[in-house]
Design a protein around this motif. Structure first.
Motif, PDB file in Angstrom:
ATOM      1  N   THR A 108      57.725  46.805  40.916  1.00 10.73           N
ATOM      2  CA  THR A 108      56.555  47.648  40.698  1.00 10.73           C
ATOM      3  C   THR A 108      56.598  48.221  39.286  1.00 10.73           C
ATOM      4  O   THR A 108      57.651  48.686  38.831  1.00 10.73           O
ATOM      5  N   LEU A 109      55.477  48.166  38.595  1.00 13.66           N
ATOM      6  CA  LEU A 109      55.393  48.710  37.248  1.00 13.66           C
ATOM      7  C   LEU A 109      54.520  49.964  37.252  1.00 13.66           C
ATOM      8  O   LEU A 109      53.483  50.008  37.914  1.00 13.66           O
ATOM      9  N   ALA A 110      54.943  50.979  36.513  1.00 14.06           N
ATOM     10  CA  ALA A 110      54.131  52.185  36.379  1.00 14.06           C
ATOM     11  C   ALA A 110      52.873  51.910  35.571  1.00 14.06           C
ATOM     12  O   ALA A 110      51.844  52.587  35.722  1.00 14.06           O
ATOM     13  N   SER A 111      52.959  50.908  34.697  1.00 10.70           N
ATOM     14  CA  SER A 111      51.819  50.506  33.884  1.00 10.70           C
ATOM     15  C   SER A 111      51.839  48.993  33.748  1.00 10.70           C
ATOM     16  O   SER A 111      52.822  48.426  33.252  1.00 10.70           O
ATOM     17  N   GLY A 112      50.781  48.327  34.205  1.00  9.99           N
ATOM     18  CA  GLY A 112      50.716  46.881  34.120  1.00  9.99           C
ATOM     19  C   GLY A 112      50.316  46.255  35.436  1.00  9.99           C
ATOM     20  O   GLY A 112      49.825  46.926  36.354  1.00  9.99           O
ATOM     21  N   LEU A 113      50.534  44.961  35.555  1.00  7.45           N
ATOM     22  CA  LEU A 113      50.205  44.196  36.758  1.00  7.45           C
ATOM     23  C   LEU A 113      51.489  43.792  37.460  1.00  7.45           C
ATOM     24  O   LEU A 113      52.471  43.446  36.811  1.00  7.45           O
ATOM     25  N   TYR A 114      51.464  43.841  38.791  1.00  9.90           N
ATOM     26  CA  TYR A 114      52.682  43.469  39.499  1.00  9.90           C
ATOM     27  C   TYR A 114      52.352  42.908  40.883  1.00  9.90           C
ATOM     28  O   TYR A 114      51.296  43.184  41.464  1.00  9.90           O
ATOM     29  N   LEU A 115      53.281  42.063  41.365  1.00  9.49           N
ATOM     30  CA  LEU A 115      53.179  41.449  42.685  1.00  9.49           C
ATOM     31  C   LEU A 115      54.048  42.247  43.647  1.00  9.49           C
ATOM     32  O   LEU A 115      55.254  42.407  43.428  1.00  9.49           O
ATOM     33  N   ASP A 116      53.439  42.767  44.703  1.00 13.40           N
ATOM     34  CA  ASP A 116      54.158  43.528  45.724  1.00 13.40           C
ATOM     35  C   ASP A 116      53.888  42.870  47.064  1.00 13.40           C
ATOM     36  O   ASP A 116      52.799  43.013  47.620  1.00 13.40           O
ATOM     37  N   GLY A 117      54.859  42.118  47.576  1.00 13.15           N
ATOM     38  CA  GLY A 117      54.638  41.353  48.793  1.00 13.15           C
ATOM     39  C   GLY A 117      53.649  40.232  48.530  1.00 13.15           C
ATOM     40  O   GLY A 117      53.894  39.343  47.729  1.00 13.15           O
ATOM     41  N   THR A 118      52.499  40.302  49.196  1.00 12.68           N
ATOM     42  CA  THR A 118      51.473  39.276  48.991  1.00 12.68           C
ATOM     43  C   THR A 118      50.306  39.790  48.163  1.00 12.68           C
ATOM     44  O   THR A 118      49.314  39.077  47.995  1.00 12.68           O
ATOM     45  N   LYS A 119      50.410  40.997  47.623  1.00 13.22           N
ATOM     46  CA  LYS A 119      49.287  41.587  46.895  1.00 13.22           C
ATOM     47  C   LYS A 119      49.617  41.792  45.415  1.00 13.22           C
ATOM     48  O   LYS A 119      50.748  42.160  45.067  1.00 13.22           O
ATOM     49  N   ILE A 120      48.630  41.535  44.586  1.00 17.80           N
ATOM     50  CA  ILE A 120      48.729  41.829  43.153  1.00 17.80           C
ATOM     51  C   ILE A 120      48.000  43.142  42.895  1.00 17.80           C
ATOM     52  O   ILE A 120      46.878  43.353  43.368  1.00 17.80           O
ATOM     53  N   TRP A 121      48.676  44.040  42.128  1.00 16.08           N
ATOM     54  CA  TRP A 121      48.139  45.363  41.828  1.00 16.08           C
ATOM     55  C   TRP A 121      48.057  45.572  40.324  1.00 16.08           C
ATOM     56  O   TRP A 121      48.811  44.963  39.564  1.00 16.08           O
ATOM     57  N   TYR A 122      47.154  46.455  39.932  1.00 14.58           N
ATOM     58  CA  TYR A 122      47.054  46.860  38.526  1.00 14.58           C
ATOM     59  C   TYR A 122      47.221  48.364  38.423  1.00 14.58           C
ATOM     60  O   TYR A 122      46.501  49.134  39.070  1.00 14.58           O
ATOM     61  N   ALA A 123      48.205  48.788  37.620  1.00 11.97           N
ATOM     62  CA  ALA A 123      48.427  50.209  37.346  1.00 11.97           C
ATOM     63  C   ALA A 123      48.042  50.479  35.900  1.00 11.97           C
ATOM     64  O   ALA A 123      48.603  49.879  34.979  1.00 11.97           O
ATOM     65  N   ALA A 124      47.081  51.369  35.712  1.00 12.33           N
ATOM     66  CA  ALA A 124      46.584  51.656  34.361  1.00 12.33           C
ATOM     67  C   ALA A 124      47.569  52.478  33.546  1.00 12.33           C
ATOM     68  O   ALA A 124      47.461  52.538  32.315  1.00 12.33           O
ATOM     69  N   GLY A 125      48.527  53.120  34.213  1.00 16.49           N
ATOM     70  CA  GLY A 125      49.525  53.895  33.480  1.00 16.49           C
ATOM     71  C   GLY A 125      49.049  55.264  33.066  1.00 16.49           C
ATOM     72  O   GLY A 125      49.688  55.930  32.255  1.00 16.49           O
ATOM     73  N   ASP A 126      47.924  55.702  33.626  1.00 15.94           N
ATOM     74  CA  ASP A 126      47.387  57.015  33.267  1.00 15.94           C
ATOM     75  C   ASP A 126      47.546  58.034  34.380  1.00 15.94           C
ATOM     76  O   ASP A 126      46.900  59.080  34.390  1.00 15.94           O
ATOM     77  N   GLY A 127      48.414  57.718  35.339  1.00 13.41           N
ATOM     78  CA  GLY A 127      48.635  58.618  36.457  1.00 13.41           C
ATOM     79  C   GLY A 127      47.754  58.330  37.655  1.00 13.41           C
ATOM     80  O   GLY A 127      47.990  58.860  38.745  1.00 13.41           O
ATOM     81  N   ALA A 128      46.738  57.491  37.479  1.00 13.93           N
ATOM     82  CA  ALA A 128      45.849  57.146  38.584  1.00 13.93           C
ATOM     83  C   ALA A 128      46.547  56.177  39.540  1.00 13.93           C
ATOM     84  O   ALA A 128      47.506  55.490  39.172  1.00 13.93           O
ATOM     85  N   ALA A 129      46.083  56.119  40.771  1.00 20.41           N
ATOM     86  CA  ALA A 129      46.669  55.232  41.771  1.00 20.41           C
ATOM     87  C   ALA A 129      46.447  53.767  41.372  1.00 20.41           C
ATOM     88  O   ALA A 129      45.400  53.433  40.796  1.00 20.41           O
ATOM     89  N   PRO A 130      47.397  52.879  41.659  1.00 13.51           N
ATOM     90  CA  PRO A 130      47.215  51.454  41.354  1.00 13.51           C
ATOM     91  C   PRO A 130      45.983  50.889  42.064  1.00 13.51           C
ATOM     92  O   PRO A 130      45.621  51.325  43.155  1.00 13.51           O
ATOM     93  N   VAL A 131      45.365  49.902  41.436  1.00 13.23           N
ATOM     94  CA  VAL A 131      44.152  49.274  41.972  1.00 13.23           C
ATOM     95  C   VAL A 131      44.502  47.879  42.504  1.00 13.23           C
ATOM     96  O   VAL A 131      45.153  47.092  41.793  1.00 13.23           O
ATOM     97  N   PRO A 132      44.109  47.539  43.737  1.00 14.67           N
ATOM     98  CA  PRO A 132      44.386  46.184  44.239  1.00 14.67           C
ATOM     99  C   PRO A 132      43.549  45.149  43.494  1.00 14.67           C
ATOM    100  O   PRO A 132      42.366  45.376  43.225  1.00 14.67           O
ATOM    101  N   VAL A 133      44.178  44.019  43.163  1.00 15.10           N
ATOM    102  CA  VAL A 133      43.480  42.928  42.486  1.00 15.10           C
ATOM    103  C   VAL A 133      43.091  41.855  43.495  1.00 15.10           C
ATOM    104  O   VAL A 133      41.920  41.531  43.667  1.00 15.10           O
ATOM    105  N   ILE A 134      44.089  41.317  44.193  1.00 10.35           N
ATOM    106  CA  ILE A 134      43.834  40.251  45.177  1.00 10.35           C
ATOM    107  C   ILE A 134      45.085  40.026  46.010  1.00 10.35           C
ATOM    108  O   ILE A 134      46.212  40.303  45.567  1.00 10.35           O
TER     109      ILE A 134
END
Length: 317
Positions: A108-134
């Motif tokens: 898991t990355l605090a800022s960037g894109l990461y694969l967690d299990g079967t889901k890809i997430w995007y974390a903007a790094g501004d303190g906001a919650a990560p956004v699901p990609v697909i």
């Protein structure tokens, strides 16, 4: 939008058609980067650093410097997308002069894109919650390396302002590119895959890792002076038989024997290699053309090698 570069459409063939508002997506080879002086991409990306083209660059140090030079004209307002799990690129990102956007398939990355299990997430790094990609189950491509490719593409698209909803929509529609772990057909319960674009050992490793059944691996080709140890070690009990062609067939076979793998067959042509697989593979097996070598000497390019493989396999049905 123009899609050009090392994928078969020369940048020069469309340059005169571009305007100020044109977006050009270009795959740039290390050969091209050797002679660039004013090339300044708005967004650049380096997906990994693995041994390749050492017949030209001679040392890994030179090869790494050449690939990293894609950012040499970029400034702090431009973006470079990098694979966090590549140690060389992680170190490069720490001192790069651009904005760096990392992606990771392992953490898991605090800022960037990461694969967690079967889901890809995007974390903007501004303190906001990560956004699901697909969810990767919605994709039409296989393998962790392809999920890394997806994250790199998402990072590039986000960096030029493409909305996340549009990115996800396109990812769901995307089909595997020709010659990259491309499903060809199934004959007598044996599935055939064309991975002719696997022109170096690392790419072939990705192809092997994507297989989910016992595999007959067709490899070999032009000698780019790469090492094959990691490729053999990646078999992990998955490869039933190694069927070898081209200039490197003896070298790869010797490497396989050194690692305790003795199920090798040496052939004089791609057609002979396919015949060996066709005559001996059992239902439930896969046949994978993933050469780990360039096509030169036997074929003009990897596209022709892949096309001939597909035509010959389909002729067996």
């Amino acid at each position: 939008v123009k899609v050009v570069g090392n994928i078969g459409i020369p940048y020069t063939s469309v340059a005169a058609e571009t305007a100020e508002e044109t977006v050009t997506v270009a795959e740039i080879s290390s050969f091209q980067l050797e002679t660039t002086h004013a090339f300044r991409p708005q967004v650049s990306a380096i997906l990994n650093i693995t041994p390749d083209h050492l017949d030209r660059h001679h040392t890994m140090e030179c090869y790494i410097q050449t690939k990293e030079s894609i950012t040499k004209m970029q400034g702090p307002d431009e973006v470079c997308v990098l694979n966090y799990e590549d140690e060389v690129l992680r170190g490069f990102g720490a001192q790069a002069q651009t904005k760096v956007l990392y992606f990771s398939s392992r953490r898991t990355l605090a800022s960037g894109l990461y694969l967690d299990g079967t889901k890809i997430w995007y974390a903007a790094g501004d303190g906001a919650a990560p956004v699901p990609v697909i969810d990767v189950g919605e994709l039409n491509i296989l393998g962790v390396h392809n999920y890394e490719n997806v994250m790199a593409a998402v990072g590039i698209a986000l960096s030029v302002g493409v909305p996340m909803e549009k990115i996800t929509e396109v990812l769901r529609r995307f089909q595997a590119v020709e010659h990259r772990i491309e499903y060809v057909t199934e004959i007598r319960g044996v599935r055939y895959y064309n991975d002719s674009k696997g022109t170096n050992p690392d790419a072939a490793i990705k192809g092997i890792s994507a297989m989910d059944r016992p595999t007959w691996l067709i490899g070999g080709g032009y000698d780019k002076q790469a090492g094959y140890d990691e490729g053999i070690e990646s078999f992990d009990g998955k490869v039933k038989k190694l069927v070898l062609i081209g200039q490197t067939r003896e070298t790869i076979a010797a490497c396989a024997r050194a690692h305790g793998f003795f199920d090798c067959v040496l052939c004089d042509s791609l057609e002979e290699a396919v015949d060996v697989c066709y005559e001996n593979a059992a239902a439930g097996d896969a046949v994978l053309l993933s050469p780990a070598c360039a096509s030169w000497g036997m074929f003009p390019n990897y596209e022709e090698r892949g096309r001939i493989f597909k035509e010959y396999v389909r002729g067996l049905e």
